[in-house]
Design an enzyme around this catalytic site. Structure first.
Site, PDB file in Angstrom:
ATOM      1  N   GLU A 282       6.708  -5.109 -10.655  1.00 10.71           N
ATOM      2  CA  GLU A 282       6.809  -3.801  -9.991  1.00 10.71           C
ATOM      3  C   GLU A 282       7.948  -3.811  -8.979  1.00 10.71           C
ATOM      4  OE1 GLU A 282       3.350  -2.590  -7.680  1.00 10.71           O
ATOM      5  OE2 GLU A 282       4.021  -0.524  -7.751  1.00 10.71           O
TER       6      GLU A 282
ATOM      7  N   SER B 139      -4.756   0.047  -6.589  1.00  9.51           N
ATOM      8  CA  SER B 139      -5.073   0.473  -5.221  1.00  9.51           C
ATOM      9  C   SER B 139      -6.447   1.122  -5.121  1.00  9.51           C
ATOM     10  CB  SER B 139      -4.036   1.491  -4.733  1.00  9.51           C
ATOM     11  OG  SER B 139      -2.750   0.958  -4.848  1.00  9.51           O
TER      12      SER B 139
ATOM     13  N   GLU C 165       6.865  -1.655   6.115  1.00  9.81           N
ATOM     14  CA  GLU C 165       6.391  -2.735   7.006  1.00  9.81           C
ATOM     15  C   GLU C 165       6.142  -4.024   6.222  1.00  9.81           C
ATOM     16  OE1 GLU C 165       5.207   0.338   6.967  1.00  9.81           O
ATOM     17  OE2 GLU C 165       5.761   1.102   8.947  1.00  9.81           O
TER      18      GLU C 165
ATOM     19  N   GLN D 107      -1.792   1.952 -13.964  1.00  8.77           N
ATOM     20  CA  GLN D 107      -2.097   0.742 -13.194  1.00  8.77           C
ATOM     21  C   GLN D 107      -3.218   1.058 -12.201  1.00  8.77           C
ATOM     22  OE1 GLN D 107       0.884   0.046 -10.309  1.00  8.77           O
ATOM     23  NE2 GLN D 107       0.302  -2.050  -9.839  1.00  8.77           N
TER      24      GLN D 107
HETATM   25  C1  LIG Z   1       4.485   7.337  -5.388  1.00  9.36           C
HETATM   26  C2  LIG Z   1       3.368   6.335  -5.414  1.00  9.36           C
HETATM   27  C3  LIG Z   1       2.839   5.925  -6.616  1.00  9.36           C
HETATM   28  C4  LIG Z   1       1.787   4.997  -6.645  1.00  9.36           C
HETATM   29  N1  LIG Z   1       1.259   4.640  -7.856  1.00  9.36           N
HETATM   30  C5  LIG Z   1       0.237   3.747  -7.883  1.00  9.36           C
HETATM   31  C6  LIG Z   1      -0.350   3.390  -9.147  1.00  9.36           C
HETATM   32  O1  LIG Z   1       0.039   3.866 -10.210  1.00  9.36           O
HETATM   33  N2  LIG Z   1      -1.371   2.505  -9.137  1.00  9.36           N
HETATM   34  C7  LIG Z   1      -1.842   1.936  -7.988  1.00  9.36           C
HETATM   35  O2  LIG Z   1      -2.754   1.127  -8.067  1.00  9.36           O
HETATM   36  N3  LIG Z   1      -1.318   2.272  -6.767  1.00  9.36           N
HETATM   37  C8  LIG Z   1      -0.294   3.177  -6.716  1.00  9.36           C
HETATM   38  N4  LIG Z   1       0.248   3.539  -5.490  1.00  9.36           N
HETATM   39  C9  LIG Z   1      -0.339   3.008  -4.263  1.00  9.36           C
HETATM   40  C10 LIG Z   1       0.532   1.997  -3.534  1.00  9.36           C
HETATM   41  O3  LIG Z   1       0.481   0.767  -4.196  1.00  9.36           O
HETATM   42  C11 LIG Z   1      -0.023   1.912  -2.109  1.00  9.36           C
HETATM   43  O4  LIG Z   1       0.263   3.146  -1.477  1.00  9.36           O
HETATM   44  C12 LIG Z   1       0.609   0.804  -1.323  1.00  9.36           C
HETATM   45  O5  LIG Z   1       0.198  -0.437  -1.816  1.00  9.36           O
HETATM   46  C13 LIG Z   1       0.209   0.893   0.173  1.00  9.36           C
HETATM   47  O6  LIG Z   1      -1.183   0.908   0.292  1.00  9.36           O
HETATM   48  P1  LIG Z   1      -1.955   2.055   1.099  1.00  9.36           P
HETATM   49  O7  LIG Z   1      -1.405   3.382   0.695  1.00  9.36           O
HETATM   50  O8  LIG Z   1      -3.413   1.806   0.915  1.00  9.36           O
HETATM   51  O9  LIG Z   1      -1.553   1.837   2.612  1.00  9.36           O
HETATM   52  P2  LIG Z   1      -2.141   0.713   3.602  1.00  9.36           P
HETATM   53  O10 LIG Z   1      -2.005  -0.627   2.983  1.00  9.36           O
HETATM   54  O11 LIG Z   1      -3.495   1.133   4.065  1.00  9.36           O
HETATM   55  O12 LIG Z   1      -1.123   0.809   4.789  1.00  9.36           O
HETATM   56  C14 LIG Z   1      -1.210   1.826   5.802  1.00  9.36           C
HETATM   57  C15 LIG Z   1      -0.102   1.552   6.818  1.00  9.36           C
HETATM   58  O13 LIG Z   1      -0.318   0.278   7.445  1.00  9.36           O
HETATM   59  C16 LIG Z   1       0.816  -0.557   7.290  1.00  9.36           C
HETATM   60  N5  LIG Z   1       0.397  -1.956   7.090  1.00  9.36           N
HETATM   61  C17 LIG Z   1      -0.555  -2.393   6.210  1.00  9.36           C
HETATM   62  N6  LIG Z   1      -0.642  -3.730   6.255  1.00  9.36           N
HETATM   63  C18 LIG Z   1       0.259  -4.152   7.173  1.00  9.36           C
HETATM   64  C19 LIG Z   1       0.631  -5.433   7.697  1.00  9.36           C
HETATM   65  N7  LIG Z   1       0.046  -6.546   7.243  1.00  9.36           N
HETATM   66  N8  LIG Z   1       1.605  -5.486   8.631  1.00  9.36           N
HETATM   67  C20 LIG Z   1       2.208  -4.343   9.091  1.00  9.36           C
HETATM   68  N9  LIG Z   1       1.881  -3.097   8.651  1.00  9.36           N
HETATM   69  C21 LIG Z   1       0.920  -3.007   7.721  1.00  9.36           C
HETATM   70  C22 LIG Z   1       1.519  -0.031   6.054  1.00  9.36           C
HETATM   71  O14 LIG Z   1       2.901  -0.373   6.048  1.00  9.36           O
HETATM   72  C23 LIG Z   1       1.290   1.467   6.175  1.00  9.36           C
HETATM   73  O15 LIG Z   1       2.227   2.047   7.053  1.00  9.36           O
HETATM   74  C24 LIG Z   1       1.278   4.473  -5.434  1.00  9.36           C
HETATM   75  C25 LIG Z   1       1.822   4.890  -4.213  1.00  9.36           C
HETATM   76  C26 LIG Z   1       2.840   5.805  -4.190  1.00  9.36           C
HETATM   77  C27 LIG Z   1       3.386   6.233  -2.860  1.00  9.36           C
END
Ligand SMILES: Cc1cc2nc3c(=O)[nH]c(=O)nc-3n(C[C@H](O)[C@H](O)[C@H](O)COP(=O)(O)OP(=O)(O)OC[C@H]3O[C@@H](n4cnc5c(N)ncnc54)[C@H](O)[C@@H]3O)c2cc1C
Length: 416
Positions: free
Chosen positions: A252, A137, A382, A134
């Site tokens: 998902e 991100s 969150e 997928q």
């Molecule tokens: C084990 C694992 C597998 C994954 N596999 C995939 C995959 O196969 N394909 C893929 O595309 N993605 C994958 N991901 C990514 C996952 O979808 C993202 O980690 C997730 O969507 C969070 O995005 P980010 O890491 O960019 O954090 P961010 O969105 O940048 O968030 C950073 C922090 O800010 C907080 N935050 C953000 N927005 C808000 C809000 N509006 N209000 C309050 N707090 C907020 C969040 O809670 C977090 O603590 C995977 C992640 C993990 C951990």
């Protein structure tokens, strides 16, 4: 709440168990699901075993049982799926490595794909002859996925994709990926997105592993440098990809919310406390240890019974309510806390990952290191709180100032 199988569910359970008895071996008590440790060194072997098991299930129509019959499934209900998973969990079979494709991307192709795409991709996906990843991100688009910046530009009968994805689980062993791209920066951010199927062996794709804290490399950065994708690989209409993305994300959340159990749970903790020596006595004899274990026990029981509400809703054919997200919201931090306590119990050995020096080859340590990921994937803590606040409690929504702005006018630190 109803804890018992209906007569139909009991019959289905017996049928599943009969097939599993003939085709797999019941797991020895205390043995964890095969291949959870040493992910890096075992990945190739694990993938092979996982594919073999999937093909065996497919031959007997026990693969992807909720898929419609026309796509190779049984058209089974969600509760039948839960029952099959419960039964399969008792056997010594490899964990599935195909949930992203089969649980999220396949249903998206079924809902939005062309007849030719359904015909070409679904059967090999069900059998795991082809593995999927997928590509959603990006470095600056996770929770706010609609802020994605990877572009696709039309070039004759195909599209050229340019940009970067991140956290792509299994990209390094996948045959196909599903990617969301920006195709119209003049539209509002949700409106200018197009969804594609991409061959992961295409020229211009570079996959770089991300080294995780537990030693594994499950996910990757994936770079797209003018990767050519034929228009026939487009899923849904141009600039209407958000619709497909929502289908993927709903699936998902449902698959993560359906709960794969705690992994390292209270029974492992009890075993560890009985087998750990504290000043010549088993740690379990210390009242403060028993008190902590009891505390975990009632919390986990609470989660388990909340899970039964979901099962009861499924069994009655209704849609589960917010308790489905509560399982992940409460369960993931609880698992982290429980594993941390299990590491404390091991004294100095608790602080090492050395498989020979730790209890059950570092089972608690692996659980602890993996648990932050559970709190992020499929909606962070969150974001789940926001959803509960807005959709369940009816509290005022977040301020979304960029909602109706043209994407290209949203300020960012990135040079365009
Ligand atoms: C084990 C694992 C597998 C994954 N596999 C995939 C995959 O196969 N394909 C893929 O595309 N993605 C994958 N991901 C990514 C996952 O979808 C993202 O980690 C997730 O969507 C969070 O995005 P980010 O890491 O960019 O954090 P961010 O969105 O940048 O968030 C950073 C922090 O800010 C907080 N935050 C953000 N927005 C808000 C809000 N509006 N209000 C309050 N707090 C907020 C969040 O809670 C977090 O603590 C995977 C992640 C993990 C951990």
């Amino acid at each position: 709440m109803d804890f018992n199988d209906t007569p139909e569910e009991a019959a289905f359970r017996a049928e599943a168990r009969a097939w599993l008895d003939q085709n797999a071996v019941v797991r020895a008590p205390g043995k964890s699901r095969a291949g959870l440790l040493d992910a890096e060194s075992n990945e190739v072997g694990l993938l092979k075993r996982s594919k073999e098991w999937q093909a065996k299930k497919a031959d007997a129509k026990w693969a992807c049982i909720t898929w419609p019959v026309e796509f190779g499934g049984r058209g089974a209900s969600s509760i039948q799926n839960v029952i099959f998973n419960q039964e399969e969990g008792r056997y010594d079979v490899p964990p599935s490595m195909f949930g992203i494709g089969q649980g999220m991307l396949g249903p998206t192709i079924m809902a939005h794909g062309t007849p030719a795409q359904k015909e070409r991709y679904l059967e090999p996906m069900l059998r795991a002859d082809e593995v999927w990843c997928q590509l959603f991100s990006e470095p600056a688009a996770g929770s706010d996925l609609a802020g994605l910046r990877t572009t696709a530009v039309k070039d004759g009968d195909s599209w050229l994709i340019k940009g970067q994805k991140i956290w792509t689980t299994g990209a390094h062993y996948s045959d196909w990926g599903m990617i969301v791209t920006r195709t119209d920066p003049r539209a509002a951010k949700h409106a200018g997105i197009t969804y594609f199927i991409v061959d992961m062996k295409s020229p211009g794709i570079e996959i770089r592993p991300i080294h995780q804290i537990n030693g594994s490399k499950d996910f990757n950065e994936v770079f797209f440098n003018d990767v050519r994708v034929p228009d026939e690989n487009r899923v849904g209409a141009v600039n209407d990809g958000w619709r497909g993305a929502i289908t993927t994300l709903m699936n998902e959340r449902a698959s993560i919310g359906s709960g794969s159990g705690m992994g390292f749970g209270v029974s492992e903790l009890l075993r560890l406390a009985r087998e750990t020596d504290w000043n010549g006595r088993p740690a379990i004899e210390d009242p403060s240890v028993r008190e902590r274990i009891a505390d975990f026990y009632w919390k986990i029981k609470g989660l388990e019974y909340t899970g039964y509400r979901t099962l009861t809703a499924l069994s009655r054919g209704t849609t589960p309510g917010p308790e489905n997200s509560i399982g992940k919201m409460i369960g993931a931090p609880l698992r982290q806390e429980l594993c941390a306590f299990a590491m404390e119990l091991q004294g100095a050995a608790g602080a090492t990952l050395d498989a020979d020096a730790t209890w059950r080859r570092g089972l608690a340590q692996q659980g602890w290191l993996g648990s932050p990921g559970l709190r992020l994937a499929g909606g962070t803590d969150e974001i789940l709180h926001n959803i509960l606040a807005e959709r369940v409690l009816g509290l005022p929504g977040e301020v979304r100032v960029d909602k109706d702005k043209a994407f290209q006018d949203i300020p960012s630190g990135t040079v365009r």
